[in-house]
Design an enzyme around this catalytic site. Structure first.
Site, PDB file in Angstrom:
ATOM      1  CG  ASN A  13      -5.102   1.714  -5.952  1.00 30.72           C
ATOM      2  OD1 ASN A  13      -5.625   1.822  -7.061  1.00 30.72           O
ATOM      3  ND2 ASN A  13      -3.850   1.349  -5.790  1.00 30.72           N
TER       4      ASN A  13
ATOM      5  CG  HIS B  62      -1.706   3.795  -4.647  1.00 33.47           C
ATOM      6  ND1 HIS B  62      -1.400   2.466  -4.495  1.00 33.47           N
ATOM      7  CD2 HIS B  62      -1.501   4.088  -5.955  1.00 33.47           C
ATOM      8  CE1 HIS B  62      -1.017   1.985  -5.662  1.00 33.47           C
ATOM      9  NE2 HIS B  62      -1.062   2.947  -6.561  1.00 33.47           N
TER      10      HIS B  62
ATOM     11  CG  ASP C  59      -1.770  -2.583  -5.038  1.00 34.95           C
ATOM     12  OD1 ASP C  59      -1.485  -1.496  -5.575  1.00 34.95           O
ATOM     13  OD2 ASP C  59      -2.284  -2.679  -3.902  1.00 34.95           O
ATOM     14  CG  HIS C  60       1.952  -0.898  -3.687  1.00 32.64           C
ATOM     15  ND1 HIS C  60       2.458   0.373  -3.722  1.00 32.64           N
ATOM     16  CD2 HIS C  60       0.671  -0.778  -3.255  1.00 32.64           C
ATOM     17  CE1 HIS C  60       1.525   1.228  -3.334  1.00 32.64           C
ATOM     18  NE2 HIS C  60       0.432   0.561  -3.054  1.00 32.64           N
TER      19      HIS C  60
ATOM     20  CB  SER D 164      -0.701  -6.581  -2.528  1.00 31.17           C
ATOM     21  OG  SER D 164      -1.021  -7.579  -1.570  1.00 31.17           O
TER      22      SER D 164
ATOM     23  CB  ALA E 132      -8.535   6.224  -2.374  1.00 28.54           C
TER      24      ALA E 132
ATOM     25  CG  HIS F 202      -1.150   2.451   1.379  1.00 30.26           C
ATOM     26  ND1 HIS F 202      -0.009   3.045   0.908  1.00 30.26           N
ATOM     27  CD2 HIS F 202      -1.822   1.997   0.284  1.00 30.26           C
ATOM     28  CE1 HIS F 202       0.024   2.951  -0.406  1.00 30.26           C
ATOM     29  NE2 HIS F 202      -1.066   2.326  -0.815  1.00 30.26           N
ATOM     30  N   GLY F 203      -4.002   2.224   4.745  1.00 30.72           N
ATOM     31  CA  GLY F 203      -4.443   1.761   6.056  1.00 30.72           C
ATOM     32  C   GLY F 203      -5.662   2.504   6.585  1.00 30.72           C
TER      33      GLY F 203
ATOM     34  CG  ASP G  56       5.686   1.840  -5.126  1.00 35.07           C
ATOM     35  OD1 ASP G  56       6.370   2.865  -5.329  1.00 35.07           O
ATOM     36  OD2 ASP G  56       4.982   1.677  -4.114  1.00 35.07           O
TER      37      ASP G  56
HETATM   38  O1  G3H Z   1      -1.208  -0.789  -0.661  1.00 37.37           O
HETATM   39  C1  G3H Z   1      -1.332  -1.777   0.008  1.00 37.37           C
HETATM   40  C2  G3H Z   1      -2.519  -2.660  -0.174  1.00 37.37           C
HETATM   41  O2  G3H Z   1      -3.537  -2.298   0.711  1.00 37.37           O
HETATM   42  C3  G3H Z   1      -2.119  -4.079  -0.053  1.00 37.37           C
HETATM   43  O3  G3H Z   1      -1.890  -4.409   1.270  1.00 37.37           O
HETATM   44  O4  G3H Z   1       0.345  -5.524   1.156  1.00 37.37           O
HETATM   45  O5  G3H Z   1      -1.190  -5.891   3.102  1.00 37.37           O
HETATM   46  O6  G3H Z   1      -1.737  -6.874   0.879  1.00 37.37           O
HETATM   47  P1  G3H Z   1      -1.046  -5.756   1.631  1.00 37.37           P
HETATM   48  P1  13P Z   2      -6.311   1.822   1.406  1.00 35.11           P
HETATM   49  O1  13P Z   2      -5.457   1.286   2.506  1.00 35.11           O
HETATM   50  O2  13P Z   2      -6.714   3.238   1.664  1.00 35.11           O
HETATM   51  O3  13P Z   2      -7.491   0.962   1.117  1.00 35.11           O
HETATM   52  O4  13P Z   2      -5.413   1.866   0.071  1.00 35.11           O
HETATM   53  C1  13P Z   2      -5.271   0.732  -0.729  1.00 35.11           C
HETATM   54  C2  13P Z   2      -4.223   0.887  -1.770  1.00 35.11           C
HETATM   55  O5  13P Z   2      -3.743   1.947  -2.082  1.00 35.11           O
HETATM   56  C3  13P Z   2      -3.791  -0.340  -2.445  1.00 35.11           C
HETATM   57  O6  13P Z   2      -2.719  -0.111  -3.297  1.00 35.11           O
HETATM   58 ZN    ZN Z   3      -1.411   1.450  -2.665  1.00 37.07          ZN
END
Ligand code: G3H
Ligand code: 13P
Ligand code: ZN
Length: 324
Positions: free
Chosen positions: A269, A226, A94-95, A57, A228, A190-191, A116
């Site tokens: 993800n 995402h 990612d993103h 990310s 998930a 997410h989270g 994204d």
């Molecule tokens: O979608 C978000 C991912 O879990 C990445 O999280 O931006 O804190 O690295 P992060």
């Molecule tokens: P989680 O926070 O559910 O693990 O999702 C991760 C994600 O979508 C990363 O792009």
């Molecule tokens: Zn994501």
């Protein structure tokens, strides 16, 4: 220096998704920020003979250094070659939130990027995504786009409510952008706090009706989920038992992910589950062995628990084990 992913041994996601779609499984996409997470992902996927998408990310790049993360991915490929019979690995952004970050990843050897633009107005999302696709496809790199907004936090952007993907937009979006896969919003987020439920209450089902409608309109096209993570309750309990404070953390039940993996969903993800398992193991060591101060003595057990968790997901949730 510009380098192509092909020279480094990564593969793009098109081939992985074609097999996943045909055989009815989903490719795991696991995030990493440090060596132990990467070792665990690679070891688990190698041992379960699963393809894997290594996700980096923007936050990971800021934390660990973009160049170092890329070389760690390359190191993982070399490590697997030494172990014999490597499984397919994609290195994926990612993103990605700008053309520039996608370009930088592509130039440094990523085989796949996500752009994204889901928070942008529709036409702006299309224009940005198309620009990334043109740059990426000229270099054989796959592109994931997104339509619909997940509730929760994505990097610095947060949304309080889901904006579910509108199936009426998907054909136009895919046709005009040329993306190779599409992330959709069907109720995941997410989270570690995905649903507001009281203890013991079951979580609401994902919007499989939207997924079905999207796949009807895009037959055979790879869909991405995402947000998930399942938020393993044993990990949450361990964290809380050893001094943590995670209240009402809940995730997506494994059965719903299994159902999704058998459909058009080709990429799932997971990041938070790794964070939780790692934190649980470290807290346990700190509580039980307070005199320990060698990082290998707490990161090692965390890595071992991560390997177990990723293998279980590959085998019984995503169905990606034993495919190579
Ligand atoms: O979608 C978000 C991912 O879990 C990445 O999280 O931006 O804190 O690295 P992060
Ligand atoms: P989680 O926070 O559910 O693990 O999702 C991760 C994600 O979508 C990363 O792009
Ligand atoms: Zn994501």
């Amino acid at each position: 220096m510009t380098v192509s992913y092909k020279e480094l041994g990564f593969i793009n996601t098109q081939e992985m998704f074609a097999k996943a779609m045909k055989e009815g499984f989903a490719v795991p996409a696991y995030n990493f920020n440090n060596m132990e997470q990467l070792q665990a992902i690679i070891t688990a996927c190698f041992e379960s003979r699963s393809p894997v998408i290594l996700q980096v990310s923007k936050g990971a790049r800021d934390y660990a250094n973009a160049t170092l993360l890329c070389w760690m991915g390359r190191g993982a490929i070399e490590m697997m070659k030494e172990m014999g019979a490597p499984v397919p690995v994609a290195l994926h952004l990612d993103h990605g939130d700008s053309f520039e970050i996608c370009q930088s990843c592509i130039d440094s050897g990523f085989s796949s990027v996500m752009i994204d633009g889901s928070h942008l107005p529709y036409e702006e999302n299309i224009a940005l995504t198309k620009k990334v696709v043109e740059y990426a496809h000229a270099r054989g790199v796959s592109v994931e786009g997104e339509l619909g907004v997940l509730a929760g936090i994505e990097d610095e952007v947060s949304a309080e409510h889901h904006t579910y993907t509108d199936p009426a937009q998907v054909e136009d979006f895919v046709k005009r952008t040329g993306v190779d896969s599409l992330a959709i919003s069907i109720g995941t987020s997410h989270g570690a706090y995905k649903f507001k439920v009281k203890p013991g209450e079951s979580v609401p089902p994902l919007r499989f009706d939207i997924l079905e409608e999207v796949s009807k309109r895009l037959p055979g096209f790879p869909i991405v989920l995402h947000g998930a993570s399942s938020v393993d309750q044993k990990a949450v309990e361990t964290i809380n038992k050893y001094g943590g404070k995670l209240e009402n953390a809940v995730g997506v039940p494994a059965e719903q992910l299994r159902k999704a993996a058998k459909s058009a969903v080709c990429k799932i993800n997971v990041d938070s589950d790794g964070r939780l398992v790692m934190t649980a193991a470290i807290r346990k060591v700190f509580a039980e062995k307070p005199s320990e101060f060698d990082p290998r003595k707490y990161l090692g057990p965390a890595r071992a628990d991560l390997i177990k968790m990723y293998k279980e997901k590959n085998e019984s949730v995503f169905g990606s084990a034993g495919r190579y």
